[in-house]
Design a protein around this motif. Structure first.
Motif, short mmCIF file in Angstrom:
data_model
loop_
_atom_site.label_atom_id
_atom_site.label_comp_id
_atom_site.label_asym_id
_atom_site.label_seq_id
_atom_site.Cartn_x
_atom_site.Cartn_y
_atom_site.Cartn_z
N SER A 1 0.83 -1.21 0.00
CA SER A 1 0.00 0.00 0.00
C SER A 1 0.86 1.26 0.00
CB SER A 1 -0.94 0.00 1.20
OG SER A 1 -0.20 0.02 2.40
N SER B 1 0.80 4.14 -2.98
CA SER B 1 0.56 5.56 -2.70
C SER B 1 1.75 6.42 -3.15
CB SER B 1 0.25 5.78 -1.23
OG SER B 1 1.37 5.51 -0.43
N TRP C 1 1.71 9.35 -6.04
CA TRP C 1 2.15 10.71 -5.76
C TRP C 1 3.33 11.13 -6.65
CZ3 TRP C 1 -0.32 14.44 -3.50
CH2 TRP C 1 -1.31 14.14 -2.57
#
Length: 121
Positions: free
Chosen positions: A78, A82, A86
């Motif tokens: 995870s 992420s 980004w």
């Protein structure tokens, strides 16, 4: 001199002489100066920007993911996802900003052509 006041020059002639493609939204790879005056053209520019951003995001996703797999193999899945989103999003904004800056700079250099086309129209 009055015979020149009503002289009509077709768009194809201007394109041929300037070696630049002329459309209702762009002139030779740069935005026209009056694109923001018409709502339909604002929507077109916005959609072009969104599609361009999506394409850049998708194209850069794999190289950024591969770089993460090599450098950060100890992170949780995870966290990797992420960070990937980004960093890829930031990279997309930088590339899209660079493309727009290039188009604006190109438009500054072709102002005489843009003024000529607007006077013809």
């Amino acid at each position: 001199m009055q015979e020149f006041d009503e002289l009509l020059i077709p768009r194809s002639t201007v394109e041929e002489l300037s070696r630049q493609e002329i459309s209702s939204l762009m002139i030779g790879g740069s935005w026209r100066s009056n694109w923001w005056r018409k709502p339909q053209q604002i929507i077109q520019v916005g959609l072009i920007q969104l599609v361009g951003a999506a394409m850049i995001f998708a194209i850069t996703m794999l190289p950024v993911d591969r770089a993460f797999q090599i450098s950060n193999s100890s992170l949780s899945p995870s966290t990797k996802v992420s960070r990937l989103i980004w960093i890829d999003g930031a990279l997309t904004l930088v590339i899209l900003g660079g493309i727009n800056w290039w188009m604006i700079d190109r438009g500054r250099r072709s102002r005489p052509l843009i003024k000529l086309v607007e006077q013809i129209e």
